[in-house]
Structures are given as structure tokens and as C-alpha cells.
Design a protein around this motif. Structure first.
Motif, PDB file in Angstrom:
ATOM      1  N   GLY A  52       0.815  -1.214   0.000  1.00  0.00           N
ATOM      2  CA  GLY A  52       0.000   0.000   0.000  1.00  0.00           C
ATOM      3  C   GLY A  52       0.842   1.254   0.000  1.00  0.00           C
ATOM      4  O   GLY A  52       0.532   2.223  -0.703  1.00  0.00           O
ATOM      5  N   ALA A  53       1.927   1.250   0.778  1.00  0.00           N
ATOM      6  CA  ALA A  53       2.808   2.421   0.811  1.00  0.00           C
ATOM      7  C   ALA A  53       3.474   2.647  -0.542  1.00  0.00           C
ATOM      8  O   ALA A  53       3.560   3.779  -1.028  1.00  0.00           O
ATOM      9  CB  ALA A  53       3.852   2.246   1.906  1.00  0.00           C
ATOM     10  N   VAL A  54       3.925   1.569  -1.180  1.00  0.00           N
ATOM     11  CA  VAL A  54       4.574   1.694  -2.489  1.00  0.00           C
ATOM     12  C   VAL A  54       3.577   2.204  -3.526  1.00  0.00           C
ATOM     13  O   VAL A  54       3.893   3.099  -4.339  1.00  0.00           O
ATOM     14  CB  VAL A  54       5.190   0.346  -2.914  1.00  0.00           C
ATOM     15  CG1 VAL A  54       5.582   0.357  -4.373  1.00  0.00           C
ATOM     16  CG2 VAL A  54       6.389   0.017  -2.047  1.00  0.00           C
ATOM     17  N   LEU A  55       2.362   1.663  -3.518  1.00  0.00           N
ATOM     18  CA  LEU A  55       1.358   2.120  -4.480  1.00  0.00           C
ATOM     19  C   LEU A  55       0.964   3.578  -4.228  1.00  0.00           C
ATOM     20  O   LEU A  55       0.744   4.338  -5.178  1.00  0.00           O
ATOM     21  CB  LEU A  55       0.123   1.219  -4.423  1.00  0.00           C
ATOM     22  CG  LEU A  55       0.319  -0.175  -5.001  1.00  0.00           C
ATOM     23  CD1 LEU A  55      -0.926  -1.020  -4.785  1.00  0.00           C
ATOM     24  CD2 LEU A  55       0.648  -0.104  -6.479  1.00  0.00           C
ATOM     25  N   LEU A  56       0.889   3.977  -2.979  1.00  0.00           N
ATOM     26  CA  LEU A  56       0.597   5.375  -2.671  1.00  0.00           C
ATOM     27  C   LEU A  56       1.711   6.290  -3.166  1.00  0.00           C
ATOM     28  O   LEU A  56       1.445   7.356  -3.739  1.00  0.00           O
ATOM     29  CB  LEU A  56       0.392   5.534  -1.166  1.00  0.00           C
ATOM     30  CG  LEU A  56      -0.116   6.883  -0.679  1.00  0.00           C
ATOM     31  CD1 LEU A  56      -1.500   7.148  -1.259  1.00  0.00           C
ATOM     32  CD2 LEU A  56      -0.171   6.900   0.828  1.00  0.00           C
ATOM     33  N   LEU A  57       2.940   5.866  -3.001  1.00  0.00           N
ATOM     34  CA  LEU A  57       4.074   6.637  -3.493  1.00  0.00           C
ATOM     35  C   LEU A  57       4.037   6.749  -5.018  1.00  0.00           C
ATOM     36  O   LEU A  57       4.231   7.834  -5.580  1.00  0.00           O
ATOM     37  CB  LEU A  57       5.385   5.990  -3.042  1.00  0.00           C
ATOM     38  CG  LEU A  57       6.661   6.649  -3.557  1.00  0.00           C
ATOM     39  CD1 LEU A  57       6.882   7.973  -2.846  1.00  0.00           C
ATOM     40  CD2 LEU A  57       7.845   5.732  -3.363  1.00  0.00           C
ATOM     41  N   LEU A  58       3.765   5.639  -5.701  1.00  0.00           N
ATOM     42  CA  LEU A  58       3.694   5.671  -7.166  1.00  0.00           C
ATOM     43  C   LEU A  58       2.534   6.540  -7.647  1.00  0.00           C
ATOM     44  O   LEU A  58       2.657   7.243  -8.661  1.00  0.00           O
ATOM     45  CB  LEU A  58       3.569   4.253  -7.714  1.00  0.00           C
ATOM     46  CG  LEU A  58       4.819   3.385  -7.607  1.00  0.00           C
ATOM     47  CD1 LEU A  58       4.516   1.966  -8.069  1.00  0.00           C
ATOM     48  CD2 LEU A  58       5.959   3.970  -8.403  1.00  0.00           C
ATOM     49  N   THR A  59       1.424   6.507  -6.937  1.00  0.00           N
ATOM     50  CA  THR A  59       0.297   7.358  -7.310  1.00  0.00           C
ATOM     51  C   THR A  59       0.678   8.833  -7.183  1.00  0.00           C
ATOM     52  O   THR A  59       0.362   9.643  -8.055  1.00  0.00           O
ATOM     53  CB  THR A  59      -0.912   7.042  -6.416  1.00  0.00           C
ATOM     54  OG1 THR A  59      -1.247   5.674  -6.555  1.00  0.00           O
ATOM     55  CG2 THR A  59      -2.106   7.887  -6.777  1.00  0.00           C
ATOM     56  N   GLY A  60       1.356   9.170  -6.113  1.00  0.00           N
ATOM     57  CA  GLY A  60       1.802  10.546  -5.934  1.00  0.00           C
ATOM     58  C   GLY A  60       2.772  10.984  -7.007  1.00  0.00           C
ATOM     59  O   GLY A  60       2.669  12.104  -7.534  1.00  0.00           O
ATOM     60  N   LEU A  61       3.719  10.117  -7.356  1.00  0.00           N
ATOM     61  CA  LEU A  61       4.676  10.458  -8.413  1.00  0.00           C
ATOM     62  C   LEU A  61       3.977  10.628  -9.758  1.00  0.00           C
ATOM     63  O   LEU A  61       4.297  11.541 -10.530  1.00  0.00           O
ATOM     64  CB  LEU A  61       5.753   9.384  -8.508  1.00  0.00           C
ATOM     65  CG  LEU A  61       6.763   9.334  -7.356  1.00  0.00           C
ATOM     66  CD1 LEU A  61       7.681   8.136  -7.523  1.00  0.00           C
ATOM     67  CD2 LEU A  61       7.559  10.617  -7.300  1.00  0.00           C
TER      68      LEU A  61
END
Length: 166
Positions: A52-61
Motif C-alpha cells: 500500500g505504501a509503495v502504491l501510494l508513493l507511485l500514485t503521488g509520483l
């Protein structure tokens, strides 16, 4: 020494908390151990948390990149739109024509293959329907022909009565 033991005993007996060796604290400990998550559940939860943290980071980028691209490329797209709009329309029409041609070619190939199999006697799917339709058309044509022969003479004789010189 007696004071010290009495002081330690008084410290262990806090109000609202049973002593550590009482039966109620043992059942509470057993309940906590039976409801504790297994190691598989803990690993699964940690995996879910990291994913979830990785996907949230990718969404932000991705969102940041889209906004930056829109800010920098928006004016260029606006200034060159008189060129891009007709090009986009022409490309769309060409793609639609190419896809239509390919679709018609595939349909024609399928129909030709079916007809080849039908006429060579290999009985492709739907042969029984075609034979039934052909027999119905032939029967209808025969009935129309008989009807025309039967009533055609009647109409011809009626026309002579209406125009005796004809």
C-alpha cells in the motif's frame, strides 16, 4: 526487612489490578494468546502495508508528473493546436478505414471459406439452416408459379373482356 516486604506487597496490590499470580490474570493471558495473530497473518499484514505504501508513493509520483507535464506542455499544445487538430482527425479517419478494411477482409475470408466447405460437401456449421431456407424458397417459388399459371389465364381473359380489340 519486614517493612520492605510489606512495602513490596503493598506496591503489587494496585487498586483494580489483580496480583500477577491470580487465576483471573492467567485467563486474561490465555485469552490474549488465543486471539493473537499468527506469524502468517503478521507477515501478510506487513506485506499489505508495504504494498500500500509503495502504491501510494507511485500514485503521488504519477500525479505530480502529470501536473508538471501539463504546466510545461500545455502552452505548447495550445499554440500548436491548429496543426494537431487536423492531423488528429486525419489519423483517426485513416485508422478507422484501415480497421474497417481489415474487418471486411476477415468477414469475406470467413464467408469464402464457409462457402468452399459447403460446396465441396464438408458440411460446415449452419448447413442445415441453409438447406432448410433453400427448400422453403424453392417451395414458395413453386407455389407462386402455380398460382400465376392458375390465375394468370383468368386475368388475361378478363383483360380481353375489358378491351375487346386487344
Amino acid at each position: 526487612m519486614a517493612d520492605r516486604q510489606q512495602h513490596v506487597h503493598a506496591h503489587d496490590e494496585r487498586p483494580g489490578h489483580p496480583p500477577p499470580d491470580s487465576p483471573s490474570s492467567a485467563t486474561l493471558l490465555r485469552r490474549a494468546q488465543t486471539h493473537a495473530p499468527s506469524s502468517t497473518q503478521v507477515v501478510g499484514f506487513l506485506t499489505l502495508l508495504v504494498s500500500g505504501a509503495v502504491l501510494l508513493l507511485l500514485t503521488g509520483l504519477t500525479l505530480t508528473g502529470a501536473v508538471v507535464a501539463l504546466v510545461f506542455l500545455g502552452p505548447i499544445a495550445l499554440l500548436t493546436s491548429p496543426i494537431w487538430v487536423p492531423v488528429a482527425i486525419a489519423v483517426s479517419v485513416l485508422v478507422a478505414a484501415a480497421l474497417s478494411a481489415c474487418g471486411f477482409a476477415v468477414a469475406a475470408l470467413a464467408a469464402g471459406t464457409w462457402m468452399y466447405r459447403y460446396f465441396t460437401g464438408r458440411h460446415p456449421v449452419g448447413t442445415d439452416r441453409v438447406d432448410y431456407a433453400r427448400s422453403r424458397i424453392a417451395d414458395t417459388a413453386s407455389h407462386v408459379k402455380d398460382y400465376a399459371r392458375e390465375y394468370g389465364g383468368y386475368l388475361h381473359s378478363r383483360a380481353k373482356d375489358a378491351a375487346p380489340g386487344a
